[in-house]
Design a protein around this motif. Sequence first.
Motif, short mmCIF file in Angstrom:
data_model
loop_
_atom_site.label_atom_id
_atom_site.label_comp_id
_atom_site.label_asym_id
_atom_site.label_seq_id
_atom_site.Cartn_x
_atom_site.Cartn_y
_atom_site.Cartn_z
N TRP A 40 -6.82 -7.79 -15.50
CA TRP A 40 -5.53 -7.65 -14.83
C TRP A 40 -4.46 -7.38 -15.87
N GLY A 41 -3.43 -6.66 -15.44
CA GLY A 41 -2.35 -6.35 -16.37
C GLY A 41 -1.12 -5.86 -15.62
N ARG A 42 0.00 -6.00 -16.27
CA ARG A 42 1.27 -5.54 -15.70
C ARG A 42 1.45 -4.06 -16.02
N ASP A 43 1.64 -3.27 -14.97
CA ASP A 43 1.86 -1.83 -15.11
C ASP A 43 0.80 -1.17 -16.00
N ASN A 44 -0.44 -1.54 -15.80
CA ASN A 44 -1.56 -1.03 -16.60
C ASN A 44 -2.60 -0.45 -15.65
N ARG A 45 -2.66 0.88 -15.57
CA ARG A 45 -3.55 1.53 -14.61
C ARG A 45 -5.01 1.59 -15.06
N THR A 46 -5.32 1.06 -16.22
CA THR A 46 -6.73 0.98 -16.63
C THR A 46 -7.38 -0.30 -16.11
N THR A 47 -6.58 -1.23 -15.59
CA THR A 47 -7.13 -2.49 -15.10
C THR A 47 -7.51 -2.39 -13.63
N GLY A 48 -8.55 -3.12 -13.25
CA GLY A 48 -8.93 -3.16 -11.84
C GLY A 48 -7.90 -3.86 -10.98
N LEU A 49 -7.16 -4.78 -11.59
CA LEU A 49 -6.12 -5.54 -10.88
C LEU A 49 -4.80 -5.28 -11.60
N ARG A 50 -3.93 -4.52 -10.96
CA ARG A 50 -2.69 -4.08 -11.59
C ARG A 50 -1.50 -4.75 -10.92
N VAL A 51 -0.55 -5.18 -11.74
CA VAL A 51 0.71 -5.71 -11.22
C VAL A 51 1.76 -4.62 -11.40
N PRO A 52 2.16 -3.94 -10.31
CA PRO A 52 3.13 -2.85 -10.43
C PRO A 52 4.52 -3.38 -10.78
N ILE A 53 5.35 -2.49 -11.31
CA ILE A 53 6.75 -2.82 -11.54
C ILE A 53 7.44 -3.05 -10.19
N SER A 54 8.17 -4.15 -10.06
CA SER A 54 8.86 -4.42 -8.81
C SER A 54 9.90 -5.51 -9.04
N GLY A 55 10.77 -5.69 -8.05
CA GLY A 55 11.66 -6.83 -8.04
C GLY A 55 10.91 -8.07 -7.58
N PRO A 56 11.50 -9.26 -7.74
CA PRO A 56 10.80 -10.51 -7.38
C PRO A 56 10.36 -10.55 -5.92
N GLU A 57 11.17 -10.00 -5.02
CA GLU A 57 10.83 -10.07 -3.59
C GLU A 57 9.63 -9.19 -3.25
N ALA A 58 9.35 -8.21 -4.08
CA ALA A 58 8.23 -7.28 -3.82
C ALA A 58 7.09 -7.48 -4.80
N ARG A 59 7.06 -8.61 -5.52
CA ARG A 59 5.98 -8.85 -6.49
C ARG A 59 4.64 -8.81 -5.76
N ARG A 60 3.70 -8.08 -6.28
CA ARG A 60 2.44 -7.86 -5.60
C ARG A 60 1.32 -7.58 -6.61
N ILE A 61 0.11 -7.57 -6.10
CA ILE A 61 -1.08 -7.31 -6.90
C ILE A 61 -1.82 -6.15 -6.25
N GLU A 62 -2.18 -5.16 -7.05
CA GLU A 62 -2.88 -3.98 -6.56
C GLU A 62 -4.36 -4.06 -6.94
N ASN A 63 -5.22 -4.06 -5.94
CA ASN A 63 -6.66 -4.00 -6.15
C ASN A 63 -7.06 -2.53 -6.17
N ARG A 64 -7.55 -2.06 -7.33
CA ARG A 64 -7.86 -0.64 -7.50
C ARG A 64 -9.36 -0.36 -7.39
N LEU A 65 -10.14 -1.34 -6.93
CA LEU A 65 -11.59 -1.18 -6.91
C LEU A 65 -12.12 -0.51 -5.64
N ALA A 66 -11.42 -0.69 -4.52
CA ALA A 66 -11.95 -0.20 -3.24
C ALA A 66 -12.01 1.32 -3.20
N GLY A 67 -13.10 1.84 -2.64
CA GLY A 67 -13.24 3.27 -2.42
C GLY A 67 -12.69 3.65 -1.06
N MET A 68 -12.30 4.93 -0.92
CA MET A 68 -11.75 5.40 0.36
C MET A 68 -12.84 5.51 1.42
#
Length: 452
Positions: A328-356
């Motif tokens: 996992w990492g902040r604003d790091n698209r090489t990680t499977g779990l990415r924390v995008p840049i956002s304000g506190p109210e929109a803090r979120r975790i992106e799971n990049r493993l799922a296929g379409m």
Amino acid sequence: MSAAWAERAPKAARDYMDGRRLDEVECIVADIAGVARGKAMPASKFAHQDKFYLPNSIFLQTITGEWADNPSGAFTEPDMILTPDYSTATAAPWTADWTMQVIHDAMDQQGNPVPIAPRNVLKRVVGLYRERGWRPVVAPEMEFFLVARNVDPNQPIIPPMGRTGRRAAAKQAYSMSAVDEYGKVIDDIYDFAEAQGFEIDGILQEGGAGQIEINLNHGDPVALADEIFYFKRLIREAALRHDCFATFMAKPIEGEPGSAMHIHHSVVEIATGRNIFSDERGSETEAFLHFIGGMQRHLPAAVALLAPYVNSYRRYVPDFAAPINLEWGRDNRTTGLRVPISGPEARRIENRLAGMDCNPYLGIAASLACGYLGLLEQEGPRAECLGDAYMSRDELPYNLGDALDIMSESSAMRGVLGEEFAAVYESVKRNEYKEFLQVISPWEREHLLLNV
């Protein structure tokens, strides 16, 4: 549209039918693969019918049309009772007549939710959050390819012809000119989505030849899974109007990137409406780290749902923009779990493993299940990855058989998703995997026929 319909259907559905005579209603549910199953009926009959019946065996059907073994024993195919969820009523604007689609709730004959229905699995997971006073929020991203018509499965998939008379080119990520190459398809996607009441947050060109990404606004997991379920059909129909196919295969073209369904997650406290990932000062909370920790520990057991076919694992290869890790990492698209840049109210975790290619109900349910388990276990993640996570250690299963083995051994994942569902899902997927292993590929004939 009858008065009763008008009262319960969404505004977009009412607007679409305003001043028109409705001809047909498609009564549908999503099967294990996410394929729409059900029946079409005249609108006049639907207006006076509050339920219909389908055998529960539709959830034992494989992607090839075969039938998996029933883990519960006898294959008696009892009927389910399907009742319309009028909040899902939406147009089918590509049809020749005036047609509506309605997703139905699947109940058994005692009035209980059918536990093996994918939409009910997602509702179950959302319900577990609700019992704790939480409301999960998701925002999915959909990647897919537009490809030339392919009527011979023995031939490789190739990019579509663009308006310039040339095949769509790869390595044109974020290019507006590349999107314009198939602008007529995009126009129809927008038009169909508007008619169906779906809001698109953005459309962009991805890195593959003819590869597109559509972003959806954040919201309720079940409602957004419904939208993706509808969107897949919408996009396919738009492509067919312009002599090409839309495919949601995880890896349709050799040498090109795969297609993901990235899922952004946050969790809101129902009583206060506060994002539990941020505290009063706007800083990250322990719950935020617990959610990430749960995803790191439990995602291996969820991969069979996030990557449900043998083709899915062709996306999990290095150097093709696929996050094949649990870092996992902040604003790091090489990680499977990415924390995008956002304000506190929109803090979120992106799971990049799922296929379409995953069933949207099951992909979102499995991803939320991992975070839910983390919130209960209250264990943090390992240290944040600050560099190139593509170089990290292998932690994920790289074929469907191994993924099913890990899922079958995870009592925690099976407990959240439901034991009966997990058994049926495993039966269907092992049947598909066995079928695939009996197919001899061109690679084997080319390199083994005369050389071994």
